[in-house]
Design an enzyme around this catalytic site. Structure first.
Site, PDB file in Angstrom:
ATOM      1  N   ARG A  61      -3.345  10.813   1.742  1.00  0.00           N
ATOM      2  CA  ARG A  61      -2.199  11.737   1.817  1.00  0.00           C
ATOM      3  C   ARG A  61      -1.431  11.757   0.490  1.00  0.00           C
ATOM      4  O   ARG A  61      -0.621  12.643   0.241  1.00  0.00           O
ATOM      5  CB  ARG A  61      -1.235  11.298   2.929  1.00  0.00           C
ATOM      6  CG  ARG A  61      -1.521  11.948   4.245  1.00  0.00           C
ATOM      7  CD  ARG A  61      -0.570  11.460   5.299  1.00  0.00           C
ATOM      8  NE  ARG A  61       0.717  12.105   5.250  1.00  0.00           N
ATOM      9  CZ  ARG A  61       0.960  13.329   5.661  1.00  0.00           C
ATOM     10  NH1 ARG A  61      -0.028  14.083   6.067  1.00  0.00           N
ATOM     11  NH2 ARG A  61       2.175  13.846   5.632  1.00  0.00           N
TER      12      ARG A  61
ATOM     13  N   VAL B 205       7.731   7.497  16.004  1.00  0.00           N
ATOM     14  CA  VAL B 205       7.468   8.074  14.687  1.00  0.00           C
ATOM     15  C   VAL B 205       6.238   8.968  14.686  1.00  0.00           C
ATOM     16  O   VAL B 205       6.226  10.048  14.105  1.00  0.00           O
ATOM     17  CB  VAL B 205       7.340   6.959  13.620  1.00  0.00           C
ATOM     18  CG1 VAL B 205       7.021   7.541  12.250  1.00  0.00           C
ATOM     19  CG2 VAL B 205       8.625   6.132  13.570  1.00  0.00           C
TER      20      VAL B 205
ATOM     21  N   CYS C 118      -4.606   8.731   8.234  1.00  0.00           N
ATOM     22  CA  CYS C 118      -5.058   8.304   9.568  1.00  0.00           C
ATOM     23  C   CYS C 118      -4.752   9.376  10.619  1.00  0.00           C
ATOM     24  O   CYS C 118      -3.732  10.058  10.554  1.00  0.00           O
ATOM     25  CB  CYS C 118      -4.365   7.009   9.958  1.00  0.00           C
ATOM     26  SG  CYS C 118      -4.903   5.664   8.896  1.00  0.00           S
TER      27      CYS C 118
ATOM     28  N   LYS D  56       0.848  -1.203   0.000  1.00  0.00           N
ATOM     29  CA  LYS D  56       0.000   0.000   0.000  1.00  0.00           C
ATOM     30  C   LYS D  56       0.881   1.249   0.000  1.00  0.00           C
ATOM     31  O   LYS D  56       0.555   2.274  -0.603  1.00  0.00           O
ATOM     32  CB  LYS D  56      -0.894   0.013   1.235  1.00  0.00           C
ATOM     33  CG  LYS D  56      -1.472   1.372   1.583  1.00  0.00           C
ATOM     34  CD  LYS D  56      -2.068   1.388   2.961  1.00  0.00           C
ATOM     35  CE  LYS D  56      -2.377   2.763   3.499  1.00  0.00           C
ATOM     36  NZ  LYS D  56      -1.216   3.622   3.756  1.00  0.00           N
ATOM     37  N   ASN D  57       2.034   1.213   0.698  1.00  0.00           N
ATOM     38  CA  ASN D  57       2.857   2.430   0.823  1.00  0.00           C
ATOM     39  C   ASN D  57       3.893   2.568  -0.284  1.00  0.00           C
ATOM     40  O   ASN D  57       4.799   3.405  -0.185  1.00  0.00           O
ATOM     41  CB  ASN D  57       3.498   2.474   2.211  1.00  0.00           C
ATOM     42  CG  ASN D  57       2.441   2.685   3.283  1.00  0.00           C
ATOM     43  OD1 ASN D  57       1.291   3.014   2.974  1.00  0.00           O
ATOM     44  ND2 ASN D  57       2.800   2.474   4.528  1.00  0.00           N
TER      45      ASN D  57
ATOM     46  N   ASP E 258       4.174   0.952  11.848  1.00  0.00           N
ATOM     47  CA  ASP E 258       2.912   0.318  11.432  1.00  0.00           C
ATOM     48  C   ASP E 258       2.817  -1.130  11.877  1.00  0.00           C
ATOM     49  O   ASP E 258       1.767  -1.749  11.734  1.00  0.00           O
ATOM     50  CB  ASP E 258       2.790   0.370   9.907  1.00  0.00           C
ATOM     51  CG  ASP E 258       2.892   1.787   9.410  1.00  0.00           C
ATOM     52  OD1 ASP E 258       3.879   2.105   8.740  1.00  0.00           O
ATOM     53  OD2 ASP E 258       2.024   2.593   9.764  1.00  0.00           O
TER      54      ASP E 258
HETATM   55  C1  EPZ Z   1       4.219   7.027   5.358  1.00  0.00           C
HETATM   56  O1  EPZ Z   1       3.512   8.127   5.894  1.00  0.00           O
HETATM   57  C2  EPZ Z   1       3.243   5.870   5.376  1.00  0.00           C
HETATM   58  N1  EPZ Z   1       2.082   6.206   4.572  1.00  0.00           N
HETATM   59  C3  EPZ Z   1       2.824   5.575   6.824  1.00  0.00           C
HETATM   60  O2  EPZ Z   1       1.955   4.448   6.809  1.00  0.00           O
HETATM   61  C4  EPZ Z   1       4.077   5.215   7.616  1.00  0.00           C
HETATM   62  O3  EPZ Z   1       3.724   4.960   8.956  1.00  0.00           O
HETATM   63  C5  EPZ Z   1       5.046   6.397   7.546  1.00  0.00           C
HETATM   64  O4  EPZ Z   1       5.360   6.692   6.165  1.00  0.00           O
HETATM   65  C6  EPZ Z   1       6.344   6.121   8.286  1.00  0.00           C
HETATM   66  O5  EPZ Z   1       6.965   4.989   7.740  1.00  0.00           O
HETATM   67  C7  EPZ Z   1       2.173   6.129   3.224  1.00  0.00           C
HETATM   68  O6  EPZ Z   1       3.222   5.827   2.671  1.00  0.00           O
HETATM   69  C8  EPZ Z   1       0.924   6.447   2.451  1.00  0.00           C
HETATM   70  P1  EPZ Z   1       6.388  10.448   7.304  1.00  0.00           P
HETATM   71  P2  EPZ Z   1       4.121   9.619   5.781  1.00  0.00           P
HETATM   72  O7  EPZ Z   1       6.414  11.632   6.424  1.00  0.00           O
HETATM   73  O8  EPZ Z   1       4.935   9.738   4.551  1.00  0.00           O
HETATM   74  C9  EPZ Z   1       6.787  13.984  10.456  1.00  0.00           C
HETATM   75  C10 EPZ Z   1      -0.060   3.282   7.191  1.00  0.00           C
HETATM   76  O9  EPZ Z   1      -0.836   2.950   8.119  1.00  0.00           O
HETATM   77  N2  EPZ Z   1       6.662  14.895   9.303  1.00  0.00           N
HETATM   78  O10 EPZ Z   1       7.530   9.489   7.292  1.00  0.00           O
HETATM   79  O11 EPZ Z   1       3.026  10.580   6.006  1.00  0.00           O
HETATM   80  C11 EPZ Z   1       5.452  13.342  10.795  1.00  0.00           C
HETATM   81  O12 EPZ Z   1       4.721  14.162  11.642  1.00  0.00           O
HETATM   82  C12 EPZ Z   1       0.583   4.656   7.203  1.00  0.00           C
HETATM   83  O13 EPZ Z   1       0.218   2.566   6.199  1.00  0.00           O
HETATM   84  C13 EPZ Z   1       6.752  16.264   9.518  1.00  0.00           C
HETATM   85  O14 EPZ Z   1       6.960  16.734  10.647  1.00  0.00           O
HETATM   86  O15 EPZ Z   1       5.071   9.611   7.070  1.00  0.00           O
HETATM   87  C14 EPZ Z   1       5.822  12.062  11.480  1.00  0.00           C
HETATM   88  O16 EPZ Z   1       6.073  12.317  12.839  1.00  0.00           O
HETATM   89  C15 EPZ Z   1       0.451   5.336   8.558  1.00  0.00           C
HETATM   90  N3  EPZ Z   1       6.595  17.108   8.454  1.00  0.00           N
HETATM   91  C16 EPZ Z   1       7.130  11.674  10.805  1.00  0.00           C
HETATM   92  O17 EPZ Z   1       7.609  12.840  10.113  1.00  0.00           O
HETATM   93  C17 EPZ Z   1       6.375  16.627   7.186  1.00  0.00           C
HETATM   94  O18 EPZ Z   1       6.263  17.442   6.242  1.00  0.00           O
HETATM   95  C18 EPZ Z   1       6.989  10.537   9.838  1.00  0.00           C
HETATM   96  O19 EPZ Z   1       6.141  10.952   8.792  1.00  0.00           O
HETATM   97  C19 EPZ Z   1       6.295  15.229   6.995  1.00  0.00           C
HETATM   98  C20 EPZ Z   1       6.449  14.379   8.061  1.00  0.00           C
END
Ligand code: EPZ
Length: 445
Positions: A97, A334, A121, A23-24, A312
């Protein structure tokens, strides 16, 4: 439409299921096809909501998407890409997203884009500041509005940049990759995410003609090229879904063979799975997860970016930890609000205490900010059936596992969010002898 499932718990899940593309990863590879001058073909595509949303958004921009759902094979033809109608874009607001990742490709192809407000989510703030900051570094004019983000390309075109991520954000890494590959000049990305899904997106971009290298210190270097072709690619399997079924086997004393599961992407999960008392067999077709009997053992766990224990993976595993003999500790580093799902487990009889402190090896970003991001689980506690409401995708699957492990019959409402990330989850539960049925007669995949 949210559906209500009646779940008769107390029976082991046993049988064989198949997981398809991650999915990701899959929706991101679909977005990457926008950058090409030729059609692309993506195989091992699952039938999940995020794929539908991205198909619709690509279609709104003139990309011809055809998807053989049974074969899991999708072709994407970007040769007539065009501006989308605002009404079509707004119709997809709040659904996912992924739309934020359309920015770079649409700027390269059309010079302008409007991205609807995002979904995803409710497990934390989910900001996009890294994304917008990165796009500005490439020279884009970025205007964040109430209902979305409006971006335009500068007259001189997008140019390479030096991007330093404060946290190895998966999305911001993808944003950088999808923008840098056709920007003028080279880009250096420091502090990048290097998850298997990111590496598979790099595989896709390289097939299209991109020049990308990954250093050992999380630095990714991209040399911009003028144009990219299409690609043919088979998506890597969904390691989160595979681990979710593994946790379900543990929590229900079951035996689940997950065809398509890929050991190298799951090493850290498999280590914890074994330490907690689970057993697994691996062959070229997939991984068999089973409860070998005896007590489950508690674990001290800290989630982290790859190659650490994935955020996850922790929700489904926490359900199994409620059955372990002793105290387990989970430090979620995370996302700041990823333990909301434990409320329902406590209602079913689990003994889980949440803490604001960092209860792990390393203090994380949330330590002094009042977020309940550490959990102590004391087990084993018998789980009793209850009426539960699904809070989010992974928490929702954990609620299903808890209901399947509990004594008695539970109702689980709001299960439709589960089909965002678990393909055909109801029929898979049926293949595993689960006793579940929709209460309201609604159908879902
Ligand atoms: C991806 O989300 C995945 N979703 C998430 O899976 C996964 O948990 C996550 O990566 C971490 O591996 C998809 O790929 C669609 P991040 P993403 O940017 O890209 C902070 C699931 O259930 N952050 O790595 O949104 C954020 O707040 C989902 O399959 C900022 O501060 O995650 C978080 O604390 C849940 N500013 C951390 O980084 C930003 O601009 C990780 O977020 C972006 C992120």
């Amino acid at each position: 439409m949210s559906s209500v499932l009646r779940v008769e718990g107390g029976h082991p899940l046993s049988g064989t299921i198949t997981v398809r593309g991650a999915k990701n990863f899959v929706p991101k590879a679909m977005v990457a096809s926008l950058l090409g001058s030729q059609p692309s073909r993506l195989d091992n595509v699952p039938l999940i909501r995020d794929v539908d949303v991205v198909s619709d958004l690509l279609g709104a921009h003139g990309v011809q998407v055809s998807f053989d759902q049974a074969a899991g094979s999708m072709t994407l033809d970007p040769r007539n890409v065009q501006r989308a109608r605002r009404s079509d874009i707004d119709a997809l607001g709040g659904a996912s997203r992924i739309p934020i990742l359309f920015c770079g490709p649409l700027l390269h192809q059309l010079g302008e884009a409007f991205i609807p407000e995002l979904g995803g989510c409710n497990i934390g703030g989910r900001p996009i500041d890294f994304h917008l900051e990165t796009l500005r570094k490439f020279g884009a004019n970025v205007e964040k509005r109430e209902d979305g983000v409006h971006i335009t390309k500068p007259s001189g075109g997008l140019h390479g940049a030096i991007v330093e991520l404060p946290f190895p954000s998966v999305g911001a890494t993808e944003q950088t990759l999808l923008t840098a590959v056709r920007a003028e000049g080279s880009t250096t990305l420091r502090g990048a995410a290097v998850e298997p899904e990111i590496m598979d997106l790099i595989n896709v971009l390289q097939k299209m003609g991109a020049i990308i290298s990954v250093d050992t210190d999380r630095t990714i270097r991209i040399e911009g090229v003028d144009s990219l072709t299409g690609y043919t690619h088979r998506a890597l399997p969904d390691r989160i879904e595979a681990a979710s079924w593994g946790a379900a086997a543990l929590a229900t004393h079951g035996d689940i063979t997950v065809l398509g599961a890929h050991q190298p992407d799951m090493t850290t999960f498999l280590n914890i799975f074994r330490k907690v008392g689970g057993a697994f067999d691996i062959d070229e077709d997939g991984i068999r997860f089973f409860h070998p009997g005896g007590d489950l053992k508690p674990a001290a766990l800290e989630t982290a970016v790859h190659p650490g224990f994935m955020t996850d993976w922790q929700q489904p595993l926490v359900v199994a930890l409620t059955q372990a003999k002793g105290l387990s500790i989970v430090h979620e580093t995370v996302y700041e609000k990823r333990f909301g799902f434990t409320k329902a487990l406590v209602k079913m009889g689990a003994n889980i205490q949440l803490y604001r402190e960092c209860l792990g090896a390393t203090p994380c970003r949330f330590g002094q900010r009042n977020f309940f991001h550490s959990a102590v689980i004391s087990g084993p506690t018998p789980l009793m059936a209850a009426d539960i409401e699904v809070p989010d995708l992974r928490g929702g699957f954990s609620h299903l596992i808890a209901a399947l492990a509990a004594k008695g019959t539970s109702t689980v409402s709001g299960v439709d969010v589960i089909s965002r990330g678990y393909e055909h989850f109801l029929s898979k539960l049926g293949q595993l002898d689960a006793r579940v049925a929709y209460v309201d007669g609604a159908t879902s995949r």
